[in-house]
Enzyme design. Sequence first.
Site, PDB file in Angstrom:
ATOM      1  N   HIS A   1      36.868  40.295  34.221  1.00 34.33           N
ATOM      2  CA  HIS A   1      38.059  40.350  34.313  1.00 34.33           C
ATOM      3  C   HIS A   1      38.695  39.644  32.987  1.00 34.33           C
ATOM      4  O   HIS A   1      38.742  38.391  33.062  1.00 34.33           O
ATOM      5  CB  HIS A   1      38.805  39.543  35.522  1.00 34.33           C
ATOM      6  CG  HIS A   1      38.583  40.134  36.932  1.00 34.33           C
ATOM      7  ND1 HIS A   1      39.113  41.219  37.485  1.00 34.33           N
ATOM      8  CD2 HIS A   1      37.894  39.603  37.878  1.00 34.33           C
ATOM      9  CE1 HIS A   1      38.738  41.465  38.429  1.00 34.33           C
ATOM     10  NE2 HIS A   1      37.988  40.661  39.002  1.00 34.33           N
TER      11      HIS A   1
ATOM     12  N   LYS B   1      41.665  47.380  37.444  1.00 28.35           N
ATOM     13  CA  LYS B   1      42.700  47.747  38.633  1.00 28.35           C
ATOM     14  C   LYS B   1      43.890  48.386  38.206  1.00 28.35           C
ATOM     15  O   LYS B   1      44.871  47.610  38.853  1.00 28.35           O
ATOM     16  CB  LYS B   1      42.638  46.674  39.832  1.00 28.35           C
ATOM     17  CG  LYS B   1      41.318  46.220  40.207  1.00 28.35           C
ATOM     18  CD  LYS B   1      41.518  45.221  41.272  1.00 28.35           C
ATOM     19  CE  LYS B   1      40.150  44.726  42.256  1.00 28.35           C
ATOM     20  NZ  LYS B   1      39.689  43.836  41.337  1.00 28.35           N
TER      21      LYS B   1
ATOM     22  N   GLY C   1      51.087  57.057  34.496  1.00 24.64           N
ATOM     23  CA  GLY C   1      50.150  57.466  33.330  1.00 24.64           C
ATOM     24  C   GLY C   1      50.412  57.058  32.048  1.00 24.64           C
ATOM     25  O   GLY C   1      49.644  56.345  31.456  1.00 24.64           O
TER      26      GLY C   1
HETATM   27  P1  5BU Z   1      32.798  37.278  44.679  1.00 29.23           P
HETATM   28  O1  5BU Z   1      32.564  35.984  43.785  1.00 29.23           O
HETATM   29  O2  5BU Z   1      31.426  37.671  44.884  1.00 29.23           O
HETATM   30  O3  5BU Z   1      33.582  37.175  45.675  1.00 29.23           O
HETATM   31  O4  5BU Z   1      33.469  38.066  43.531  1.00 29.23           O
HETATM   32  C1  5BU Z   1      33.804  39.676  43.612  1.00 29.23           C
HETATM   33  C2  5BU Z   1      34.396  40.296  42.584  1.00 29.23           C
HETATM   34  O5  5BU Z   1      35.012  41.833  42.942  1.00 29.23           O
HETATM   35  C3  5BU Z   1      35.776  39.710  41.969  1.00 29.23           C
HETATM   36  O6  5BU Z   1      35.615  39.662  40.654  1.00 29.23           O
HETATM   37  C4  5BU Z   1      36.596  40.434  42.675  1.00 29.23           C
HETATM   38  O7  5BU Z   1      37.915  40.672  41.817  1.00 29.23           O
HETATM   39  C5  5BU Z   1      36.133  41.840  42.737  1.00 29.23           C
HETATM   40  N1  5BU Z   1      36.440  42.564  43.778  1.00 29.23           N
HETATM   41  C6  5BU Z   1      36.322  42.158  45.011  1.00 29.23           C
HETATM   42  O8  5BU Z   1      36.052  41.300  45.431  1.00 29.23           O
HETATM   43  N2  5BU Z   1      36.816  43.056  46.394  1.00 29.23           N
HETATM   44  C7  5BU Z   1      37.287  44.256  45.928  1.00 29.23           C
HETATM   45  O9  5BU Z   1      37.780  45.145  46.655  1.00 29.23           O
HETATM   46  C8  5BU Z   1      37.427  44.758  44.557  1.00 29.23           C
HETATM   47  C9  5BU Z   1      37.136  43.865  43.692  1.00 29.23           C
HETATM   48 BR1  5BU Z   1      38.144  46.315  44.209  1.00 29.23          BR
END
Ligand code: 5BU
Length: 272
Positions: A66, A97, A102
């Site tokens: 991110h 995300k 567009g």
């Molecule tokens: P975690 O620390 O394993 O919970 O991080 C999960 C990552 O995946 C985190 O960067 C979220 O922004 C990302 N993510 C998520 O957790 N769930 C979703 O549905 C989406 C992205 Br799309």
Amino acid sequence: MPVHPTTTKTYEQRAALHPNPTARRILETMVRKRSNLCVSVDVTTAKDALEVVKRVGKSVCMVKTHCDIIDDFSFEFTEEFVRLSKELDFVIFEDRKFADIGNTVSLQYSSGAHKIASWSDLTNAHPLPGPGIIQGLETVGKPLGRALLLLAEMSSKGNLATGEYTRQAVSMARDAGRDFVVGFIAMSRVDQGQGDDDWLILTPGVGLVSKGDKMGQQYRTPREVVYESGCDVIIVGRGIYGIQGGEEAVKAEAERYREEGWKAYEERLGRE
Ligand code: 5BU
């Protein structure tokens, strides 16, 4: 276990079915490294991010970022990140995300402080605004050989990406074709019953220890995600970079998830 034809094919076989160069590279990297693990590096300085990347790099097919949470984000950071992606052989996925019209997303993707398209192989977008979001991103990303995932489902409790919304997300990808859109963020084989095309499914919300956090995140194991739900890539963040015990513990935990994810894939193919 889902019966979509994709779930019974090997990643090698599937690489040959993708017209998009980044999709092929993802699948080929998975085979080369015996890894369907993507580590999500959600730390807030460039130094910490690069350190996590060096620790987990050998175990992953992909690293997810991110970029807007990095305090000292810079061109030097992305240069070093891209260099490491070549040295350690992984694909870069900026979890941006996108969610606007567009014209706006094409500018957010190409310009601003982050210039995402210049360094990230893969990114993602909400289908919420309609197909114009794909057109906008495609004008920037396709000439560079980049790829896009649509968010068809999410891992967090109470999210609204369900049912008809999810079905429409798949339908939007099918209408766009697979030159630039290569798959979905989803919790399951959302393409089940919607054609036999090969789509990549990347799944966040994966953990071997915790079942969730205090802000709605929900975790499932690599086996539940890859074997039971038929998804392709497991995305793990805090479960790996947040582990106590220093550098060696992070490395070891990445290897543990890599092994679990790969075992679940082999089980899905009936190799066990
Ligand atoms: P975690 O620390 O394993 O919970 O991080 C999960 C990552 O995946 C985190 O960067 C979220 O922004 C990302 N993510 C998520 O957790 N769930 C979703 O549905 C989406 C992205 Br799309």
